[in-house]
Design an enzyme around this catalytic site. Structure first.
Site, PDB file in Angstrom:
ATOM      1  N   ASP A 163      33.515  37.080  50.866  1.00 49.47           N
ATOM      2  CA  ASP A 163      32.949  37.568  51.866  1.00 49.47           C
ATOM      3  C   ASP A 163      31.938  38.842  51.648  1.00 49.47           C
ATOM      4  O   ASP A 163      31.669  38.864  52.559  1.00 49.47           O
ATOM      5  CB  ASP A 163      33.993  37.995  52.632  1.00 49.47           C
ATOM      6  CG  ASP A 163      34.883  39.306  50.904  1.00 49.47           C
ATOM      7  OD1 ASP A 163      34.698  39.544  49.907  1.00 49.47           O
ATOM      8  OD2 ASP A 163      36.555  39.919  51.210  1.00 49.47           O
ATOM      9  N   SER A 164      31.239  38.914  50.335  1.00 51.36           N
ATOM     10  CA  SER A 164      29.729  39.341  50.333  1.00 51.36           C
ATOM     11  C   SER A 164      28.991  39.046  50.865  1.00 51.36           C
ATOM     12  O   SER A 164      28.230  39.102  51.385  1.00 51.36           O
ATOM     13  CB  SER A 164      29.836  39.458  49.040  1.00 51.36           C
ATOM     14  OG  SER A 164      29.281  38.116  48.574  1.00 51.36           O
ATOM     15  N   ASP A 219      36.399  32.615  49.319  1.00 53.97           N
ATOM     16  CA  ASP A 219      37.138  34.436  49.575  1.00 53.97           C
ATOM     17  C   ASP A 219      38.041  34.509  50.961  1.00 53.97           C
ATOM     18  O   ASP A 219      37.641  33.392  51.909  1.00 53.97           O
ATOM     19  CB  ASP A 219      36.247  35.862  49.600  1.00 53.97           C
ATOM     20  CG  ASP A 219      36.039  36.218  48.662  1.00 53.97           C
ATOM     21  OD1 ASP A 219      37.540  36.259  47.795  1.00 53.97           O
ATOM     22  OD2 ASP A 219      35.405  36.850  48.769  1.00 53.97           O
ATOM     23  N   LYS A 262      40.060  32.359  46.395  1.00 51.66           N
ATOM     24  CA  LYS A 262      41.007  34.173  46.266  1.00 51.66           C
ATOM     25  C   LYS A 262      41.067  35.319  47.397  1.00 51.66           C
ATOM     26  O   LYS A 262      41.021  35.473  48.764  1.00 51.66           O
ATOM     27  CB  LYS A 262      39.507  34.710  45.306  1.00 51.66           C
ATOM     28  CG  LYS A 262      39.484  36.137  44.998  1.00 51.66           C
ATOM     29  CD  LYS A 262      37.815  36.383  44.222  1.00 51.66           C
ATOM     30  CE  LYS A 262      36.865  36.692  45.585  1.00 51.66           C
ATOM     31  NZ  LYS A 262      36.887  38.580  45.941  1.00 51.66           N
ATOM     32  N   GLU A 283      36.575  43.733  39.376  1.00 52.56           N
ATOM     33  CA  GLU A 283      35.473  44.739  39.611  1.00 52.56           C
ATOM     34  C   GLU A 283      35.600  45.792  39.198  1.00 52.56           C
ATOM     35  O   GLU A 283      36.102  47.302  39.682  1.00 52.56           O
ATOM     36  CB  GLU A 283      35.007  44.722  41.295  1.00 52.56           C
ATOM     37  CG  GLU A 283      34.175  44.539  41.691  1.00 52.56           C
ATOM     38  CD  GLU A 283      33.664  43.644  42.810  1.00 52.56           C
ATOM     39  OE1 GLU A 283      32.498  44.383  44.262  1.00 52.56           O
ATOM     40  OE2 GLU A 283      34.180  43.156  44.111  1.00 52.56           O
ATOM     41  N   GLU A 320      42.272  39.759  47.611  1.00 53.98           N
ATOM     42  CA  GLU A 320      42.147  40.700  46.861  1.00 53.98           C
ATOM     43  C   GLU A 320      43.731  41.643  46.938  1.00 53.98           C
ATOM     44  O   GLU A 320      44.337  41.608  47.662  1.00 53.98           O
ATOM     45  CB  GLU A 320      40.672  41.871  47.825  1.00 53.98           C
ATOM     46  CG  GLU A 320      39.667  41.358  47.775  1.00 53.98           C
ATOM     47  CD  GLU A 320      38.685  42.227  48.303  1.00 53.98           C
ATOM     48  OE1 GLU A 320      38.959  43.428  48.760  1.00 53.98           O
ATOM     49  OE2 GLU A 320      37.626  41.618  48.113  1.00 53.98           O
TER      50      GLU A 320
END
Length: 264
Positions: A41-42, A80, A109, A178, A111
């Site tokens: 999502d970056s 993501d 993924k 991270e 978070e």
């Protein structure tokens, strides 16, 4: 590449993961032989012009996921789960995870810590592999108050360590760490049996991930401490466009060889 191969790489061979957001970058990543391609999502910060990852939608992830799969048909791709695609209800989150798998991802993924274990277990039970993500989690930037290293204080360290153990127990096949202290990343890597993949987490993780644009130097004004720029692609592209502009203005392009002629 398979999850079983990733698990076997722990402690033996470093895992290499990079982001890709479109067909050209995916082709490059696959040709380079990276182990995992991440549709992060970056994309919000690096491609779409957002200030953070928070505005990124499922629809945007899906569009770029499809493009990456077309560019890297043989790669292991992790997508993501963007902000608010999970966390509201398990049913909705599982459906969204399934949509990403149907559109070309090999895994998703998620978070966050042990709060998401029920969701993770549900996904795994229906055949959706999950990668965890701990430490600084960009979707929680408003809670963290900016880009801050995690795990410096004892309570933070304890929470992250406990979450890593919990995520392993609920079935994730690897965990991204991270912006955590190197000492904490080393401790987690040694205490769990699944691979850790670091980004700003020091030297002792089982693998490393960086953003494609940071690696090739497409973000001239963003150079995080934990990253390494291997090329200055921004300057190369800028100079190419300047040369094109100059050629057109001075009537040096196109030349005769660039034109088509009539005839039979």
């Amino acid at each position: 590449m398979t999850i079983q191969k990733f698990l076997a790489m722990k402690g033996k061979e470093k895992i290499v993961m990079v982001t890709a957001y479109d067909t050209p970058t995916a082709k490059i990543a696959e040709e380079a032989g990276v182990d995992i391609i991440l549709i992060g999502d970056s994309i919000g910060n690096n491609v779409l012009g957002y200030d953070s990852t928070i505005p990124v939608t499922m629809e945007e992830i899906i569009i770029h996921l499809k493009a990456v799969r077309r560019g890297a048909p043989n790669s292991f791709i992790v997508a993501d789960m963007p902000f608010l695609s999970y966390g509201h209800s398990i049913e909705e989150a599982v459906k969204n995870a399934g949509i990403l798998i149907k559109n070309g991802a090999n895994a998703v993924k998620i978070e966050g810590g042990k709060f998401h274990c029920n969701l993770i277990e549900k996904c795994i039970n229906i055949g959706i592999p999950v990668m965890g993500h701990l430490g600084f989690t960009p979707q929680s930037i408003n809670i963290f108050g900016g880009y801050k290293v995690q795990g410096k204080k004892e309570d933070s360290k304890k929470t992250i360590l406990e979450s890593a153990i919990a995520l392993e127990q609920c079935g994730v096949f690897s965990i991204v760490l991270e912006m955590v202290t190197e000492e904490l990343a080393k401790e987690i890597t040694e205490k769990i049996s699944i691979p850790t993949i670091g980004i700003g987490a020091g030297r002792y993780c089982d693998g490393q991930v960086l953003v494609f644009h940071d690696i090739v130097g497409l973000n001239p004004n963003f150079k995080p401490k934990f990253s390494k720029q291997y090329a200055n692609t921004y300057s190369i592209m800028l100079n190419a466009l300047k040369e094109f502009k100059k050629d057109v203005k001075e009537k040096n392009f196109p030349k005769e060889r660039h034109t088509f002629k009539g005839g039979k």
